[in-house]
Design an enzyme around this catalytic site. Structure first.
Site, short mmCIF file in Angstrom:
data_model
loop_
_atom_site.label_atom_id
_atom_site.label_comp_id
_atom_site.label_asym_id
_atom_site.label_seq_id
_atom_site.Cartn_x
_atom_site.Cartn_y
_atom_site.Cartn_z
N ASN A 124 -7.60 38.00 76.26
CA ASN A 124 -6.88 36.81 75.79
C ASN A 124 -5.50 36.82 76.43
OD1 ASN A 124 -8.68 37.48 72.99
ND2 ASN A 124 -8.68 35.40 73.78
N SER A 125 -4.97 35.64 76.75
CA SER A 125 -3.74 35.63 77.56
C SER A 125 -2.73 34.55 77.18
CB SER A 125 -4.12 35.47 79.04
OG SER A 125 -4.78 34.24 79.22
N GLY A 145 11.32 33.30 73.49
CA GLY A 145 10.79 34.40 74.31
C GLY A 145 10.80 34.17 75.80
N ILE A 202 -8.46 32.97 86.94
CA ILE A 202 -8.22 33.84 88.09
C ILE A 202 -9.51 34.59 88.46
CG2 ILE A 202 -6.72 35.64 89.04
CD1 ILE A 202 -4.62 34.73 86.91
N TYR A 220 1.05 39.89 73.83
CA TYR A 220 0.21 39.81 75.03
C TYR A 220 0.65 40.85 76.07
CZ TYR A 220 -1.17 38.06 79.60
OH TYR A 220 -1.63 37.95 80.89
N ASN A 244 -9.34 42.31 71.15
CA ASN A 244 -10.04 41.95 72.39
C ASN A 244 -9.51 42.74 73.57
OD1 ASN A 244 -11.85 40.60 74.05
ND2 ASN A 244 -10.49 38.87 74.36
N ARG A 292 10.99 30.65 87.88
CA ARG A 292 9.77 31.46 87.91
C ARG A 292 9.27 31.59 89.35
NH1 ARG A 292 11.39 32.31 83.72
NH2 ARG A 292 10.46 32.20 81.65
N1 UDP Z 1 7.93 25.05 80.62
C1 UDP Z 1 8.54 23.83 80.35
N2 UDP Z 1 7.77 22.83 79.81
C2 UDP Z 1 6.45 23.00 79.52
C3 UDP Z 1 5.84 24.24 79.81
C4 UDP Z 1 6.61 25.26 80.36
O1 UDP Z 1 9.73 23.63 80.59
O2 UDP Z 1 5.83 22.05 79.02
C5 UDP Z 1 8.74 26.11 81.24
C6 UDP Z 1 8.75 27.42 80.45
O3 UDP Z 1 9.79 27.40 79.52
C7 UDP Z 1 8.95 28.43 81.59
C8 UDP Z 1 8.31 27.80 82.80
O4 UDP Z 1 8.16 26.42 82.49
O5 UDP Z 1 10.33 28.57 81.85
C9 UDP Z 1 6.94 28.37 83.12
O6 UDP Z 1 6.18 28.38 81.92
P1 UDP Z 1 4.65 28.77 81.91
O7 UDP Z 1 4.18 28.66 80.48
O8 UDP Z 1 3.92 27.97 82.94
O9 UDP Z 1 4.61 30.27 82.41
P2 UDP Z 1 5.36 31.59 81.86
O10 UDP Z 1 6.51 31.82 82.80
O11 UDP Z 1 5.76 31.37 80.44
O12 UDP Z 1 4.31 32.64 82.01
#
Ligand code: UDP
Length: 329
Positions: free
Chosen positions: A76-77, A284, A12, A141, A92, A221
């Site tokens: 870190n993220s 989570g 970003i 995080y 960090n 999302r």
């Molecule tokens: N997700 C998934 N398969 C993957 C990676 C992510 O189904 O290989 C799902 C994850 O469980 C979440 C959504 O995609 O519901 C977005 O995940 P991402 O890690 O991109 O972003 P987050 O919302 O965790 O920040």
């Protein structure tokens, strides 16, 4: 005077630098290149390689450059890593920001725009999420980002520093030039992982859970284009320049897509069947995260321009198909 972008070689951060330079700003970048990429550094920015935890290094940048304001992405993220190695995140993200703020106060630099996250909310009480909603992070995080916001608040009260904290939802997409894009190692984000399938790097995409209380059982999302995020940082900078008070803003489109919808859109964009396999839930993951960005729209005058999911995925695909190994090729 220049804008100092900490973490300007990251995903970003690099996109924000491109927008700042397009708008005629003078830009200085600091990045330790732990997760950032030298190739992502804009050729017109002045680059200093170093770590914000190093007080003498950060002091030397403020001594050499005439800095008006800081945009802070240096952190870190990775949610998963933050759970297995929490102290790395405290060190960090929090200790680094403490050193940065000491140096800013000592140099009389009083404006900072901060890269925060929807992970500060944790499991939401309701959607769309408002900035005034409860913050109860479910991972280290998000906890460190929330603590950083509070560090700005109390430091601001004591020393007159003003901040804008931008809580992003799901950042995605890539710059229209095709020069910069998303390149994490390891990659954990949905859209780049999906695009590894048509790129021949992965056989199938895993769907983490189909038993959520959503319209098709997969997580929802709010996907927001990285260039729209970048524009919001410039709006926030100008908001602080105009003398406005510290504040916190969500950044999202206000629209949610399920994991299955994102995969289907990627199939249409790439013309590849993209096989998917269902797996268990990822620890989570809240079922639904959607931003209310009304505040950013009305107060900052921010208008995301790339809300269409297929357009977002097309821009990501334009980057990934030409850079299947990220910046390595
Ligand atoms: N997700 C998934 N398969 C993957 C990676 C992510 O189904 O290989 C799902 C994850 O469980 C979440 C959504 O995609 O519901 C977005 O995940 P991402 O890690 O991109 O972003 P987050 O919302 O965790 O920040």
């Amino acid at each position: 005077m220049a804008i100092l972008v900490l973490g300007g070689a990251g995903y970003i951060g690099s996109h924000t630098v491109y927008e700042l330079i397009d708008q005629g700003e003078d830009v200085v970048i600091v990045d330790n290149l732990e997760t950032g990429h030298i190739e992502a550094v804009h050729p017109k920015a002045r680059f200093y390689e170093g770590d914000i935890r190093n007080r003498s290094f950060i002091d030397s940048v403020f001594d050499q450059e005439s800095i008006e304001a800081v945009i802070h992405f240096a952190a870190n993220s990775l949610v998963g890593e933050s759970m297995t190695n929490p102290l790395k995140y405290y060190d960090n993200n929090l200790c680094g920001t403490k050193v940065l703020l000491e140096s800013m106060v000592a140099h009389g630099i009083d404006k900072i725009v901060f890269s925060s996250t929807a992970a500060t909310y944790g499991e939401p009480e309701r959607v769309p999420i408002l900035e005034s909603d409860k913050t109860n992070p479910t991972n280290t995080y998000g906890e460190t980002k929330l603590s950083m916001e509070k560090m700005f608040k109390w430091t601001g009260l004591a020393h007159g520093l003003r901040f804008v904290s931008l809580r992003y939802f799901n950042a995605c997409g890539a710059h229209a030039s095709g020069n910069i894009g998303e390149a994490h190692n390891p990659e954990t984000h949905l859209i780049p992982l999906i695009l590894q399938v048509p790129n021949g790097k992965r056989e199938a995409i895993s769907i983490y859970g189909t038993d959520y209380e959503t319209k098709d059982g997969t997580c929802v999302r709010d996907y927001i284009h990285v260039t729209d995020l970048a524009q919001a940082h410039i709006k926030a900078l100008n908001y602080l320049r105009a003398g406005n008070a510290s504040d916190i803003f969500n950044l999202g489109n206000g629209v949610g897509f399920t994991v299955k919808e994102v995969i289907e859109a990627a199939r249409e964009v790439t013309g590849h069947p993209i096989p998917a396999k269902v797996e268990g839930r990822r620890a989570g993951d809240p079922a639904t995260l959607i931003a209310s960005s009304e505040k950013a729209r009305t107060v900052l005058g921010w208008n995301p321009e790339h809300a269409d999911l297929k357009e977002i995925i097309s821009s990501a695909w334009n980057w990934h198909k030409n850079h299947p190994n990220g910046y390595a090729n």
